[in-house]
Design an enzyme around this catalytic site. Structure first.
Site, PDB file in Angstrom:
ATOM      1  N   GLY A 263      72.082  91.898 -44.832  1.00 24.21           N
ATOM      2  CA  GLY A 263      72.031  92.793 -43.693  1.00 24.21           C
ATOM      3  C   GLY A 263      72.385  92.153 -42.376  1.00 24.21           C
TER       4      GLY A 263
ATOM      5  N   TYR B 134      78.608 114.831  -8.337  1.00 23.21           N
ATOM      6  CA  TYR B 134      77.880 114.909  -9.602  1.00 23.21           C
ATOM      7  C   TYR B 134      78.121 116.273 -10.231  1.00 23.21           C
ATOM      8  CZ  TYR B 134      74.240 115.532 -13.048  1.00 23.21           C
ATOM      9  OH  TYR B 134      73.585 115.795 -14.216  1.00 23.21           O
TER      10      TYR B 134
ATOM     11  N   ALA C 138      67.536  92.312 -46.713  1.00 22.81           N
ATOM     12  CA  ALA C 138      67.112  92.460 -45.321  1.00 22.81           C
ATOM     13  C   ALA C 138      65.604  92.261 -45.195  1.00 22.81           C
ATOM     14  CB  ALA C 138      67.517  93.834 -44.791  1.00 22.81           C
TER      15      ALA C 138
ATOM     16  N   ARG D  45      63.660  83.874 -35.367  1.00 24.02           N
ATOM     17  CA  ARG D  45      64.466  83.286 -34.296  1.00 24.02           C
ATOM     18  C   ARG D  45      64.922  84.319 -33.267  1.00 24.02           C
ATOM     19  NH1 ARG D  45      69.048  80.159 -37.335  1.00 24.02           N
ATOM     20  NH2 ARG D  45      69.797  79.871 -35.195  1.00 24.02           N
TER      21      ARG D  45
ATOM     22  N   GLY E 299      64.079  89.243 -44.491  1.00 26.02           N
ATOM     23  CA  GLY E 299      63.681  88.115 -43.659  1.00 26.02           C
ATOM     24  C   GLY E 299      62.892  88.537 -42.430  1.00 26.02           C
TER      25      GLY E 299
ATOM     26  N   GLN F 275      60.158  93.111 -50.830  1.00 22.81           N
ATOM     27  CA  GLN F 275      59.974  91.745 -51.317  1.00 22.81           C
ATOM     28  C   GLN F 275      58.775  91.152 -50.594  1.00 22.81           C
ATOM     29  OE1 GLN F 275      62.676  88.725 -49.988  1.00 22.81           O
ATOM     30  NE2 GLN F 275      62.284  87.370 -51.735  1.00 22.81           N
TER      31      GLN F 275
END
Length: 454
Positions: A102, A353, A10, A16, A12, A73
């Site tokens: 992920g 309500y 996970a 996008r 990245g 990473q």
């Protein structure tokens, strides 16, 4: 615990998505996609879970807490490099490793188990790769298998950009998900190079290296839905639609009637009993439990609500977290409930309500009634006894208790407790002026005529 570890990639940047929220925390069916995956992994009772993080790591730390080990990473040099970052966290682990993503949230637990089972088969493959055959192979990497024997032995794995035309004709695509023995995984990764079109360290190269060593690898196939990745808002919407279609089909197969299936929206944890009827344009947000023989009418929105058998809701009702309806209770159009309990057979049919309230069995709440539960600083509770009758357009100003069989007259603003069996009427006396309206109209008509004539 099983002798299984999961490495979830996970790291990245998710560019996008164009979002300040980490890609894998975007929800599908009301739940972050990463948590869908983690739930499936947890069903295996793994010995370890390692999530490889990079951009927006603090968001993943908050979402996962202590449920997994997070490793970074930095920089991102490919999927092979990402998996290597988990080596230290798994230094003392010697079992089977599942490599997951992920942003691929709907891999079934059974599929993960099938990969592990294949890894431990008698022929002892070095790597098991999860493959699929989509309608459009797009730019997926290909898995070339031998046509001999069972046909699941891998001859070669190749990225789309590096594949020949003949290799691209192969329909078996690489999902990126793998199962490998820990002792093999990191030894093979040490030998992976970045001699390819992207200059990255590809995880699939471990299969080709194993082949060079005279070992073989194998595939397990799955449905394309199970390995659909989500990289953009458009793909997120497509996945949501696909998930909802499957959930609707499952609901109907389980005995639920959906009047207009394509308009009903479920959440990941929605629970529905048998002989439930759901009319069009109903939304189930997270936390809804519905028993048998319930009818949910059109344009209703439910979240965090529990409905017993025989309940009717809507149309145009909103049930918020903490709403509980006992057997045979009913809420009608434009009724909102929040942290409120409606007893057996109790009714609130219109324009009401109910917040921070307990309504006894058989009570009737008239149209336009509200529980005034918030004073600007604190929430207060309203308790309404069994069979009480609350007249229309009443304001029940909490904290307040209304006894069993009591009646609150229409138009009352109640600030003090009402005893059982009591009638409470809180409104000003009516003032009557005979002929006043006629005189008013005559005067106004004359005035208007004078102004028009001028």
């Amino acid at each position: 615990m099983n002798n299984i570890a999961a490495i979830i990639l996970a790291a990245g940047k998710g560019t996008r998505m164009k979002s300040d929220t980490h890609k894998v925390l975007h929800p599908v069916a009301g739940r972050p996609m990463l948590l869908h995956l983690m739930d499936a992994v947890d069903a295996l009772r793994p010995a370890a879970k390692v999530v490889v993080v990079g951009d927006k790591a603090e968001q993943l730390e908050k979402a996962l807490g202590s449920s997994a080990t997070l490793v970074r990473q930095e920089p991102q040099l490919g999927t092979g490099h990402a998996v290597q970052q988990a080596q230290e966290a798994l230094a003392d682990f010697s079992g089977d490793v599942l490599i997951l993503y992920g942003d691929v949230p709907f891999v079934p637990t059974a599929t993960m188990q099938a990969m592990v089972d294949r890894l431990n088969a008698e022929d002892a493959p070095a790597v098991v790769v999860l493959t699929f055959e989509p309608d459009d192979t797009q730019a997926y990497g290909r898995v070339i298998c031998s046509e001999e024997g069972a046909g699941d032995r891998i001859v070669k794995m190749v990225e789309h950009k590096d594949a020949s035309e003949a290799e691209r004709a192969c329909r078996r695509c690489n999902s990126g998900l793998m199962a490998v023995k820990a002792r093999d995984l990191f030894a093979l990764l040490e030998r992976v190079t970045n001699d390819n079109a992207a200059g990255e360290y590809y995880l699939p190269d471990i299969v080709n290296l194993a082949n060079q060593d005279g070992r073989h690898s194998a595939v397990v196939g799955t449905d394309p839905f199970d390995v659909s990745g989500i990289n953009s808002r458009a793909e997120l919407a497509v996945m949501e639609q696909a998930w909802q279609r499957r959930r609707r089909d499952r609901a109907m197969a389980d005995g639920v009637s959906l009047i207009a299936p394509e308009t009903v929206w479920f959440s990941w944890d929605t629970e529905l009993g048998r002989d439930v009827t759901v009319e069009q344009n109903v939304v189930f947000a997270p936390g809804v439990k519905v028993a048998d023989n319930v009818r949910i009418r059109a344009f209703s929105h439910l979240e965090g609500a529990t409905l017993a058998s025989g309940v009717e809701v809507g149309p145009y009702a909103r049930l918020r977290p903490g709403a509980v309806l006992d057997e045979g209770a009913k809420v009608g159009n434009f009724v909102e409930m929040k942290k409120a309990h409606l007893g057996k057979g109790a009714k609130a049919n219109h324009l009401t309500y109910l917040g921070d309230a307990e309504v006894g069995a058989g009570a009737n709440i008239g149209a336009g009634t509200i529980t005034c539960n918030y004073d600007g600083y604190f929430k207060h509770k309203t308790i309404i006894g069994e069979r009480a009758f609350i007249g229309s357009n009443s304001a029940l100003i909490a904290p307040l208790k209304i006894g069993a069989d009591a009646i609150v007259a229409a138009g009352s603003a109640v600030t003090r407790d009402v005893d059982a069996g009591e009638l409470r009427m809180v409104r000003a006396d009516q003032l009557v002026k005979p002929g006043w309206a006629d005189r008013f109209h005559d005067a106004m008509k004359k005035k208007k005529a004078t102004e028009k004539g001028g």
